[in-house]
Design a protein around this motif. Sequence first.
Motif: not given
Length: 294
Positions: A45-53, A58-61, A64-70
Amino acid sequence: MATMTETTAPAPTRDRRGPATGLRRFVFHLLLTVAAMVMIYPLLWMLSASFKPLDEIFTDPGLFPNTWEWSNYAEGWTALPHPFETYIWNSMVIVAGSIVGNLVSCSMAAYAFARLRFPLRGMLFAVMLGTIMLPIHVVIIPQYILFNNLGWVDTFWPLIVPKLLATDAFFVFLMVQFIRGLPRELDEAASIDGCGYWGTYLRIIMPLCMPALATTAIFTFIWTWNDFYSQLIYLRDVDLQTVPLALRLFMDSTGTTNWGALFAMSIVALGPIFGFFLAGQRYLVRGIATTGIK
């Protein structure tokens, strides 16, 4: 009339494992896999959160991110007063000094307890073991007063020098148990060849203690790299702060914490731990498995 002995071939052994045994093994491995996924989920989850806006963390559990924030990684690397590599370097300096200190001092103390004969050896060994149960909060104030009088506060010395004095009793005990499992005939052979205590220690004991030394190095790396409490007390200058303290700087009490950058740098901070652990994993397993075996 000649008698002929008949040789009968041994009957082939049949696999007695039935369908029930195979089913039990399948269920067992399935439960282990599920338990492993449950334990590793926070890391994923932390790895996924690092690529999320920020608005999706905290809204998308989902994992897999919907939008990749590199940009979280680039922003986190430069968001603090210094580039994040500065804090990694500070941690590396402390970790390297701690590893060298523990390997040298703890191995020497363990060799003395395991092989040498001196007065009050048993009592001193018991006192050393008793320090394992002593919380750090009991000794941190006297240590701080001592290091402050020496002028070592806001330096790396309070975090490195104690390691040179065999203060980690756990590693001393680990090496003592390992050395006790080595045959004493090796010491006697070295003595016949002209080796003294130092020669036996350097040429016989230490090469055979590689699994225990690797175990000590790995645990020292992990514990020192993740140490927040001691580093928070002794390192107040932002130029000397380490990775745990740098990660704390991302959190803002006003509610404007940059969670994406924080999780991104947390993943970066885990990289050296995984790399060091994987490099010495086989020695770690051998060191723990053979400790205490006579």
